[in-house]
Design a protein around this motif. Structure first.
Motif, mmCIF file in Angstrom:
data_model
loop_
_atom_site.group_PDB
_atom_site.id
_atom_site.type_symbol
_atom_site.label_atom_id
_atom_site.label_comp_id
_atom_site.label_asym_id
_atom_site.label_seq_id
_atom_site.Cartn_x
_atom_site.Cartn_y
_atom_site.Cartn_z
ATOM 1 N N ARG A 81 0.393 -1.376 0.288
ATOM 2 C CA ARG A 81 0.699 0.168 0.068
ATOM 3 C C ARG A 81 0.593 1.475 0.445
ATOM 4 O O ARG A 81 0.627 2.162 -0.631
ATOM 5 C CB ARG A 81 -1.474 0.036 0.929
ATOM 6 C CG ARG A 81 -2.048 -0.951 1.390
ATOM 7 C CD ARG A 81 -2.956 -1.156 2.511
ATOM 8 N NE ARG A 81 -3.593 0.762 3.009
ATOM 9 C CZ ARG A 81 -4.414 0.504 2.088
ATOM 10 N NH1 ARG A 81 -5.207 -0.369 1.207
ATOM 11 N NH2 ARG A 81 -4.678 1.754 1.356
ATOM 12 N N ASP A 105 -4.985 -4.502 -4.824
ATOM 13 C CA ASP A 105 -4.478 -3.652 -4.017
ATOM 14 C C ASP A 105 -4.485 -2.875 -5.734
ATOM 15 O O ASP A 105 -4.126 -1.262 -5.629
ATOM 16 C CB ASP A 105 -2.623 -4.526 -4.470
ATOM 17 C CG ASP A 105 -2.340 -5.474 -2.775
ATOM 18 O OD1 ASP A 105 -3.254 -4.210 -2.279
ATOM 19 O OD2 ASP A 105 -1.996 -6.303 -3.435
ATOM 20 N N SER A 108 -7.441 -0.687 -5.209
ATOM 21 C CA SER A 108 -7.140 0.571 -4.542
ATOM 22 C C SER A 108 -6.591 1.743 -4.881
ATOM 23 O O SER A 108 -6.605 2.070 -4.503
ATOM 24 C CB SER A 108 -6.962 -0.309 -2.407
ATOM 25 O OG SER A 108 -5.957 1.444 -1.885
ATOM 26 N N CYS A 109 -4.805 0.913 -5.715
ATOM 27 C CA CYS A 109 -4.544 2.091 -6.167
ATOM 28 C C CYS A 109 -5.214 2.906 -7.144
ATOM 29 O O CYS A 109 -4.635 3.978 -7.301
ATOM 30 C CB CYS A 109 -2.853 1.472 -6.481
ATOM 31 S SG CYS A 109 -1.787 3.172 -7.392
#
Length: 405
Positions: A81, A105, A108-109
């Motif tokens: 993260r 991942d 979220s990015c």
């Protein structure tokens, strides 16, 4: 102007940070150990300590750690993260090279980081559907084009529909959309209204499909519906799309014109009027709104589709062309390039395939319109696209400019 403060002679020497650099490397080495050497809890604790140091580390240190960890098949989530939200050039090391990144991942990015991060993700190998949706919904044309050009990206239908909607104002996306194997005829037919001649030709060659399979399986349903007096609006609308006959024979009895050809010839001589346009639409078996959209199209290809779908000939196409006061010849005295292109479109289309396109337009541009949908179009409520059916979404997109949006 004040003098700069002088450094006292007894000031302590600045640290060389050798210990910090060494510890960062050692912690990264521990995180990189195979599962046979370190268990998951030990890796997680080490990762937490490494993250705490990385927050205060220099970009050069964070870059070195990212390069050390990128090849790993497993990474502590806290490190992932942190580095994915770092400067784009640091995040790129993981985004482009790390196999350990999960869909979560990447999502979220894509949601939390910058447009530069989304550009990097758009070019990554095997971009999952949910991440593609996030990239497209950010509506950044360069990033949408990059993910459309990525052959390993996986598009869901919602993502494609969002990309189709974006192509109305960013038309450079259209050629890339048309190359996507996931694109369906509904999306291509609505794009037809705003793309250029080359893209229109591609749409007709690839997506103007036959309705013969539908006609074969529903052949015995027509007499059933007729016996019921066509009382069920749901089956009636579907059968109207499927049936072979395009023209509205009942409209001839009420029309001041003897036939569709007569109405078209009159328009060709005197110019198209609101009344003539409505009669042409009724006789052709389409709604006036669909007819108006076809006659008002700048490119002219919809005129060819209307003529071929209704069984009219090249002379009728020329009359329709004249009715809208379009140029027939160029400065050199030859057939105007636009008219030649439209005539080529007429020649290349089969009747059944032209009918499929025309009926989908009629279905989406008129039959799908409700007061609530028209209000949404006028107000430009494109955020509400998910609430509507496929033909309703097509109508919102195709008619937005006609309603001044």
């Amino acid at each position: 102007m004040s003098e700069p403060a002088s450094v006292p002679d007894d000031a302590p020497p600045q640290p060389t940070l050798r210990a910090r650099h060494a510890l960062l490397k050692r912690l990264a080495d521990v995180v990189s150990l195979p599962a046979s050497r370190i268990n998951a809890f030990e890796r997680a604790v080490t990762g937490d300590l490494l993250v705490d140091m990385l927050r205060l580390a220099t970009p050069e240190d964070r870059m070195r750690v990212a390069q050390r960890l990128a090849p790993l098949a497993e990474l502590p989530n806290s490190i992932t993260r942190l580095l994915l939200r770092d400067q784009p050039e640091i995040a790129a090391v993981l985004i482009e090279n790390c196999p350990a990144l999960s869909d979560s991942d990447l999502l979220s990015c894509a949601l939390d980081a910058s447009a530069d991060h989304r550009w990097l993700i758009a070019g990554r190998r095997e971009v999952p559907e949910v991440v593609v949706e996030a990239i497209v919904r950010a509506a950044e044309p360069a990033n949408v084009e990059r993910v459309l050009r990525n052959p390993t990206a996986r598009f869901s239908q919602p993502a494609l529909e969002d990309a189709v909607a974006l192509s109305r104002t960013h038309r450079e996306l259209a050629p890339h959309l048309l190359r996507r194997p996931e694109l369906r005829p509904s999306g291509a037919y609505v794009m037809f209204w705003w793309v250029g001649p080359d893209e229109r030709r591609t749409i007709l060659q690839r997506f103007a499909v036959s309705r013969e399979p539908l006609q074969e399986v529903s052949e015995d349903v027509f007499p059933m519906a007729a016996a019921e007096g066509w009382g069920d609006p749901v089956s009636r609308k579907a059968l109207q799309f499927i049936e072979r006959r395009q023209r509205n024979r009942a409209a001839v009895e009420k029309s001041p014109f003897e036939s569709l050809e007569h109405a078209v010839a009159t328009a060709g001589q005197a110019g198209v009027t609101r009344e003539t346009a409505s009669e042409i639409a009724y006789l052709a078996g389409i709604k006036p709104l669909t007819g108006a959209k076809i006659l008002g199209d700048v490119g002219g290809e919809p005129l060819a589709i209307l003529c071929k779908a209704t069984g009219m000939g090249r002379d009728d196409l020329l009359a329709l062309w004249r009715s809208t006061r379009r140029p027939e010849t160029g400065p050199d005295g030859h057939v105007h390039p636009d008219l030649a292109r439209v005539q080529t479109t007429f020649d290349m289309l089969a009747v059944d395939r032209a009918q499929t396109v025309l009926r989908y337009w009629n279905w989406s541009l008129s039959s799908a319109l409700t007061p609530a949908l028209m209000k949404a179009i006028r107000e430009g409520d494109m955020e509400a696209l998910d609430e509507y059916s496929a033909p309703e979404r097509a109508a919102m997109l195709a008619l937005a400019e006609d309603f001044g949006r």
